[in-house]
Design an enzyme around this catalytic site. Sequence first.
Site, PDB file in Angstrom:
ATOM      1  CB  SER A 113      20.864  21.798 -11.728  1.00 45.36           C
ATOM      2  OG  SER A 113      19.507  22.113 -11.897  1.00 45.36           O
ATOM      3  CD  GLU A 203      20.377  16.014 -13.842  1.00 42.60           C
ATOM      4  OE1 GLU A 203      19.441  15.695 -13.084  1.00 42.60           O
ATOM      5  OE2 GLU A 203      20.636  17.202 -14.121  1.00 42.60           O
ATOM      6  CG  HIS A 273      18.123  17.510 -10.015  1.00 43.09           C
ATOM      7  ND1 HIS A 273      18.633  17.557 -11.290  1.00 43.09           N
ATOM      8  CD2 HIS A 273      17.994  18.791  -9.605  1.00 43.09           C
ATOM      9  CE1 HIS A 273      18.792  18.838 -11.647  1.00 43.09           C
ATOM     10  NE2 HIS A 273      18.411  19.593 -10.640  1.00 43.09           N
TER      11      HIS A 273
END
Length: 298
Positions: A113, A203, A273
């Site tokens: 992230s 992602e 995620h």
Amino acid sequence: MQSKILPPPLQPGDLLRVIAPSGALREFEALGQSVRIWRSRGYQVEIFPKIDDKWGYLAGKDENRTQQLAAAWQDPDCRGILCVRGGFGSTRILENWNWQTNSTSPKWLIGFSDITALLWSLYTAGISSVHAPVLTTLVDEPDWSTQRLFDLVEGRPLTPLKGCGWGGGIARGMLLPGNLTVATHLLATPILPNLDGVILALEDVTEAPYRIDRMLTQWRLSGALQKLRGIALGSFYRCEAPQNIPSFTVGEVLRDRLGDLGIPIVSDLPFGHDIPNAALPVGVQVTLDADQGILDFS
């Protein structure tokens, strides 16, 4: 393509330091449970004393978060750095950061992230790292995914990941995984690695399709995508359009913005995620088979 330095495999008894370089910690119970997972493997896990600091949405002021990273990175006894969570903030501490790779032995840096910025910055410094669950998400991973993370950092082979192949043959290149939003904000900065010959793995989470479109269009206009050998796509979790608003699906956007690049692409790989978030090495040679839909680490 220049190879990256792979830190030595971890062994039970090694010291790992826990830092919060990004967003403010909220998931205290999950943090404790994930720390116990690492300790159950025999590792010494030390949590930075100011891990619960808050400064707005950040886990403390920039200088405090920088001190955490510096203390862990420069500690000769520390063999790995575990990041608490993502959110936002890691790019702020990279503005004047120097990894000082000549004075420290390489160590594992683990997260995803917002931690993408740290992983990619370390990649530019010539050191491999791990795109994998942070300490507030590890506890939710299935057993095979948790074991995969330990296999990676302890030096065991990784099994291939299976997704949906778009066709286009087979590519081999250096794997560079990360979050699309964070990576997009690294374009035209010194943190952006050299993308020549890279297999880019992306992602994202909670981004509407039009925002995914906007980011990928920026990548197209920048010319960065033309340097790649292949693209591996993970989960785009909760990236649906708002109800009652005309929209493409996120899958349609990905096909439209990437499908004409003429390079191998595999989508729907189990990282990101959503659960599972399979651990991926940063800066190692991999093979992407877009006919069979396989990302191979051998």
